[in-house]
Scaffold this motif. Structure first.
Motif, mmCIF file in Angstrom:
data_model
loop_
_atom_site.group_PDB
_atom_site.id
_atom_site.type_symbol
_atom_site.label_atom_id
_atom_site.label_comp_id
_atom_site.label_asym_id
_atom_site.label_seq_id
_atom_site.Cartn_x
_atom_site.Cartn_y
_atom_site.Cartn_z
ATOM 1 N N ASN A 1 -29.217 -0.044 57.870
ATOM 2 C CA ASN A 1 -29.517 0.397 56.515
ATOM 3 C C ASN A 1 -30.658 -0.217 55.681
ATOM 4 O OD1 ASN A 1 -27.699 2.624 55.485
ATOM 5 N ND2 ASN A 1 -26.007 0.846 56.650
ATOM 6 N N PRO A 2 -31.394 0.795 54.678
ATOM 7 C CA PRO A 2 -32.547 -0.321 53.755
ATOM 8 C C PRO A 2 -31.606 -1.826 53.356
ATOM 9 C CG PRO A 2 -32.386 1.791 53.785
ATOM 10 C CD PRO A 2 -30.956 1.790 54.100
ATOM 11 N N ILE A 3 -30.632 -1.357 53.014
ATOM 12 C CA ILE A 3 -29.723 -2.532 52.282
ATOM 13 C C ILE A 3 -29.955 -4.287 53.270
ATOM 14 C CG2 ILE A 3 -27.326 -2.380 52.646
ATOM 15 C CD1 ILE A 3 -28.866 -4.692 49.799
ATOM 16 N N ASP A 4 -29.776 -3.931 54.436
ATOM 17 C CA ASP A 4 -29.528 -4.974 54.883
ATOM 18 C C ASP A 4 -30.654 -5.404 55.751
ATOM 19 O OD1 ASP A 4 -26.982 -4.616 56.361
ATOM 20 O OD2 ASP A 4 -27.514 -2.492 57.564
ATOM 21 N N TRP A 5 -32.140 -4.470 55.949
ATOM 22 C CA TRP A 5 -33.521 -5.599 55.675
ATOM 23 C C TRP A 5 -33.794 -6.350 54.692
ATOM 24 C CZ3 TRP A 5 -37.328 -4.070 53.320
ATOM 25 C CH2 TRP A 5 -37.731 -2.173 53.210
ATOM 26 N N LYS A 6 -33.445 -5.767 54.209
ATOM 27 C CA LYS A 6 -33.741 -6.177 52.880
ATOM 28 C C LYS A 6 -33.116 -7.319 52.539
ATOM 29 C CE LYS A 6 -34.760 -1.883 50.320
ATOM 30 N NZ LYS A 6 -34.147 -0.888 49.240
ATOM 31 N N VAL A 7 -31.771 -7.611 52.425
ATOM 32 C CA VAL A 7 -31.737 -8.935 52.214
ATOM 33 C C VAL A 7 -31.727 -9.675 53.875
ATOM 34 C CG1 VAL A 7 -28.983 -9.637 52.592
ATOM 35 C CG2 VAL A 7 -28.979 -7.510 51.328
ATOM 36 N N ARG A 8 -31.874 -9.876 54.751
ATOM 37 C CA ARG A 8 -32.556 -10.364 55.981
ATOM 38 C C ARG A 8 -33.860 -10.881 55.210
ATOM 39 N NH1 ARG A 8 -32.873 -7.042 61.096
ATOM 40 N NH2 ARG A 8 -34.518 -6.342 60.105
ATOM 41 N N SER A 9 -34.520 -10.078 54.646
ATOM 42 C CA SER A 9 -35.985 -10.403 54.844
ATOM 43 C C SER A 9 -36.172 -11.690 53.694
ATOM 44 C CB SER A 9 -37.384 -9.299 54.233
ATOM 45 O OG SER A 9 -36.848 -8.777 53.004
ATOM 46 N N GLY A 10 -35.221 -11.341 52.477
ATOM 47 C CA GLY A 10 -35.090 -12.188 51.106
ATOM 48 C C GLY A 10 -35.772 -11.834 50.098
ATOM 49 N N ALA A 11 -35.845 -9.850 50.122
ATOM 50 C CA ALA A 11 -36.376 -8.906 49.054
ATOM 51 C C ALA A 11 -35.318 -9.340 48.024
ATOM 52 C CB ALA A 11 -37.021 -8.357 49.774
ATOM 53 N N ARG A 12 -33.528 -8.807 48.437
ATOM 54 C CA ARG A 12 -32.780 -9.017 47.638
ATOM 55 C C ARG A 12 -31.698 -10.220 47.244
ATOM 56 N NH1 ARG A 12 -31.320 -3.510 46.896
ATOM 57 N NH2 ARG A 12 -30.328 -4.451 44.925
ATOM 58 N N GLN A 13 -32.358 -11.522 47.138
ATOM 59 C CA GLN A 13 -32.004 -12.501 47.549
ATOM 60 C C GLN A 13 -31.834 -12.988 46.212
ATOM 61 O OE1 GLN A 13 -34.415 -16.405 48.239
ATOM 62 N NE2 GLN A 13 -33.101 -17.625 48.360
ATOM 63 N N LYS A 14 -32.232 -13.019 45.318
ATOM 64 C CA LYS A 14 -31.645 -12.652 43.427
ATOM 65 C C LYS A 14 -29.920 -11.438 43.730
ATOM 66 C CE LYS A 14 -32.032 -12.009 38.716
ATOM 67 N NZ LYS A 14 -33.185 -11.983 38.223
ATOM 68 N N ASP A 15 -29.955 -10.788 44.033
ATOM 69 C CA ASP A 15 -28.546 -9.876 44.037
ATOM 70 C C ASP A 15 -27.745 -10.609 45.258
ATOM 71 O OD1 ASP A 15 -29.371 -8.401 41.727
ATOM 72 O OD2 ASP A 15 -31.091 -7.499 43.482
ATOM 73 N N PHE A 16 -28.164 -10.243 45.869
ATOM 74 C CA PHE A 16 -27.137 -10.650 47.182
ATOM 75 C C PHE A 16 -27.222 -11.784 48.145
ATOM 76 C CE2 PHE A 16 -27.761 -6.268 46.970
ATOM 77 C CZ PHE A 16 -26.267 -5.694 47.045
ATOM 78 N N PRO A 17 -27.669 -13.355 47.140
ATOM 79 C CA PRO A 17 -27.519 -14.513 47.994
ATOM 80 C C PRO A 17 -26.685 -15.116 49.343
ATOM 81 C CG PRO A 17 -26.053 -15.164 45.956
ATOM 82 C CD PRO A 17 -26.828 -13.808 45.817
ATOM 83 N N ILE B 1 -23.388 -12.931 58.146
ATOM 84 C CA ILE B 1 -23.613 -12.261 59.062
ATOM 85 C C ILE B 1 -23.742 -10.871 58.468
ATOM 86 C CG2 ILE B 1 -21.522 -10.641 60.723
ATOM 87 C CD1 ILE B 1 -20.388 -12.893 61.652
ATOM 88 N N LEU B 2 -24.699 -10.080 58.941
ATOM 89 C CA LEU B 2 -24.973 -9.334 57.951
ATOM 90 C C LEU B 2 -24.266 -7.405 58.389
ATOM 91 C CD1 LEU B 2 -29.022 -9.191 57.628
ATOM 92 C CD2 LEU B 2 -26.540 -10.619 55.701
ATOM 93 N N GLY B 3 -24.774 -6.367 57.922
ATOM 94 C CA GLY B 3 -24.222 -5.038 57.985
ATOM 95 C C GLY B 3 -23.089 -4.557 57.463
ATOM 96 N N LYS B 4 -23.039 -3.412 57.112
ATOM 97 C CA LYS B 4 -22.447 -1.996 56.493
ATOM 98 C C LYS B 4 -21.329 -1.481 56.253
ATOM 99 C CE LYS B 4 -23.638 -4.632 52.063
ATOM 100 N NZ LYS B 4 -22.443 -5.244 51.641
#
Length: 226
Positions: free
Chosen positions: A21-37, A43-46
Motif C-alpha cells: 500500500n502507499p503507506i508501506d513505501w512512504k514509511v520505507r522511504s522515510g517520507a512519513r518518518q514524523k508520523d510513523f517512526p 517489519i512493514l506491511g498492513k
C-alpha cells in the motif's frame, strides 16, 4: 526476527500473501518518518491472508487450519500475530492472494465514510477518486448506509464509473462540471491537492469533509474558517 508471541486474544497466521500500500513505501522511504517512526530492524506491511496456525486462550471464532484475512502490523513476515478482532474468515470463492489486497483499503474507505464524513441515510455524499481502491470501498459503504452517492473521477473515466453503482458521476478535472454541482452534505476525498480545495467549497454549511490524503494549505485555511 523472533517468532511472534501468542497472547490470549491473538491469532497466529502463516502468511500466504500480503500487499503493498502507499503507506508501506512512504514509511520505507522515510517520507512519513514524523508520523510513523521506525526502530530498526523493522517489519512493514498492513495486510495478510493465510492459514491460522494457533489461537490464544480467549479466541473462540477461529481455529488452526482456518483460512483468513486480516489487517495488522508487521505483515511482511512468514508468521503474523493479529488480534482476533481484526481477523475474518476468507469468503468462499475468493483467492487468498487477491484477498490480501482487501483489508486496509476496505477499512480505510469505510472509516472515511462512517467516521470522517459521517454519512447518513438520504444525504448526498461525493466520493472523489471513486475508481481507486479506497474510493470504491467508500462508494460501497456510503451506499450501504443509504446515502445518495456521486462518484468523482476523471472525465475519461466517467463511463467506467457507471459500474460502481453510484447515483451520479462528475468529472473532477472539469471545472465547469464542478461549478454546476449542487452543494453536498459531505465529501469523502481520496485525491487531495487542488481537487480537494475545489470540492471543499461544495460542502453545505454544517456538512463534513473527510479526507484520506493531505489538504493543500489554502484548503486547510478554508476548513479552519468554516
Amino acid at each position: 526476527m523472533p517468532e511472534p508471541e501468542l497472547g490470549p486474544d491473538i491469532v497466529l497466521i502463516k502468511s500466504v500473501a500480503t500487499s503493498v500500500n502507499p503507506i508501506d513505501w512512504k514509511v520505507r522511504s522515510g517520507a512519513r518518518q514524523k508520523d510513523f517512526p521506525l526502530n530498526l530492524p523493522a517489519i512493514l506491511g498492513k495486510d495478510v491472508s493465510g492459514v491460522v496456525t494457533a489461537v490464544g486462550s480467549d479466541v473462540r471464532d477461529f481455529k488452526p487450519g482456518d483460512t483468513v484475512i486480516a489487517m495488522a502490523d508487521a505483515t511482511y513476515a512468514g508468521i503474523v500475530a493479529v488480534k482476533a478482532a481484526l481477523v475474518t474468515h476468507l469468503p468462499d470463492g475468493l483467492d487468498p492472494i487477491e484477498a490480501a489486497a482487501i483489508p486496509l483499503i476496505s477499512l480505510t474507505g469505510d472509516q472515511l465514510v462512517r467516521r470522517a464524513t459521517q454519512a447518513q441515510p438520504g444525504q448526498t455524499i461525493l466520493v472523489s477518486g471513486a475508481l481507486g481502491s479506497v474510493g470504491r470501498a467508500a462508494v460501497h459503504s456510503a451506499k450501504t448506509l443509504g446515502a445518495r452517492v456521486i462518484a468523482g473521477v476523471r472525465a475519461r473515466q466517467l463511463a467506467e464509473a457507471e459500474s460502481l453503482g453510484a447515483d451520479a458521476t462528475v468529472a473532477l478535472d472539469d471545472d465547469d462540471a464542478i461549478a454546476r454541482l449542487e452543494p453536498v452534505d459531505g465529501v469523502a476525498d481520496t485525491v487531495g491537492g487542488e481537487t480537494a480545495a475545489k470540492l471543499l467549497g461544495k460542502v453545505k454549511p454544517g456538512g463534513r469533509f473527510g479526507y484520506a490524503s493531505v489538504l493543500p494549505e489554502e484548503a486547510a485555511k478554508t476548513r479552519r474558517s468554516r
